[in-house]
Design a protein around this motif. Structure first.
Motif, short mmCIF file in Angstrom:
data_model
loop_
_atom_site.label_atom_id
_atom_site.label_comp_id
_atom_site.label_asym_id
_atom_site.label_seq_id
_atom_site.Cartn_x
_atom_site.Cartn_y
_atom_site.Cartn_z
N PHE A 11 8.48 21.30 28.40
CA PHE A 11 7.11 21.51 27.83
C PHE A 11 8.37 22.19 26.91
N GLY A 12 8.79 21.66 26.60
CA GLY A 12 9.21 21.76 24.78
C GLY A 12 10.98 21.92 24.37
N THR A 13 11.50 21.64 25.56
CA THR A 13 12.81 22.28 25.52
C THR A 13 13.83 21.70 24.66
N GLY A 14 13.42 20.12 25.16
CA GLY A 14 13.78 19.02 24.10
C GLY A 14 13.59 18.67 22.48
N LEU A 15 13.18 20.34 22.12
CA LEU A 15 12.19 20.04 21.30
C LEU A 15 13.20 21.09 20.25
N SER A 16 14.72 21.16 20.97
CA SER A 16 15.85 22.31 20.86
C SER A 16 17.09 21.65 19.36
N PRO A 17 16.72 22.36 18.64
CA PRO A 17 17.85 21.69 16.91
C PRO A 17 19.10 21.33 17.55
N VAL A 18 19.43 22.59 18.66
CA VAL A 18 21.37 21.79 18.78
C VAL A 18 21.17 21.36 20.20
N ALA A 19 21.79 20.30 20.81
CA ALA A 19 21.86 19.88 21.69
C ALA A 19 20.96 19.83 22.90
#
Length: 158
Positions: free
Chosen positions: A13-21
């Motif tokens: 739900f978008g968590t993997g789009l985090s630019p860091v780790a």
């Protein structure tokens, strides 16, 4: 990236789009609802671990679809595998408190990054199987260590 059910699940739900780790973000995103379920519904580590097992096949499907759409073997934005592995790790928890949550997080991330034998080989499975299976196996290793730690504490706590 085309957003659909598969990519929503694959990115948790978008968590993997985090630019860091993004992998670490995925692990944390697994712990938040797990902690809420434990505190509000009285779920045990086994209940949370069972959710990780139940999520395995949908995670394989979502990771496979999202990877094919991206044209990549194992894109970093796919973090549902970390969610599965982090939940499976909690299966080894004898009790749930802040120390257990922290230990489960560190153990899973360590095994996920280290990938001891035969975990690394699982990455070579085709498509979503290779994306998710190695993290599920890392979760099993981490769960075993967490279970052993719980056993040690029960034997040597006064």
């Amino acid at each position: 990236m085309r957003v659909n059910v598969a990519t929503s699940v694959a990115t948790w739900f978008g968590t993997g789009l985090s630019p860091v780790a993004p992998g670490t973000a995925g692990s944390i995103a697994a712990l938040v609802p797990a902690i809420l379920a434990a505190r509000t519904l009285g779920w045990s580590g086994r209940d949370i671990g069972a959710c990780g097992v139940a999520l395995f096949l949908p995670a394989v499907w979502a990771a496979d679809v999202a990877a094919k759409q991206a044209g990549l073997k194992d894109p970093g934005f796919i973090v549902v595998d970390e969610v599965v592995g982090q939940c499976v790790t909690l299966f080894g928890a004898s009790k749930l408190n802040w120390q257990t949550w922290a230990c489960a997080f560190v153990l899973f991330r360590a095994f996920d990054i280290w990938k001891p034998f035969p975990i690394r080989r699982l990455e070579h499975l085709p498509g979503g199987w290779g994306i998710v299976a190695d993290d599920a196996a890392a979760g099993v290793y981490a769960a075993l260590v967490l279970c052993f730690i719980g056993w040690l504490q029960s034997r040597f706590t006064v």
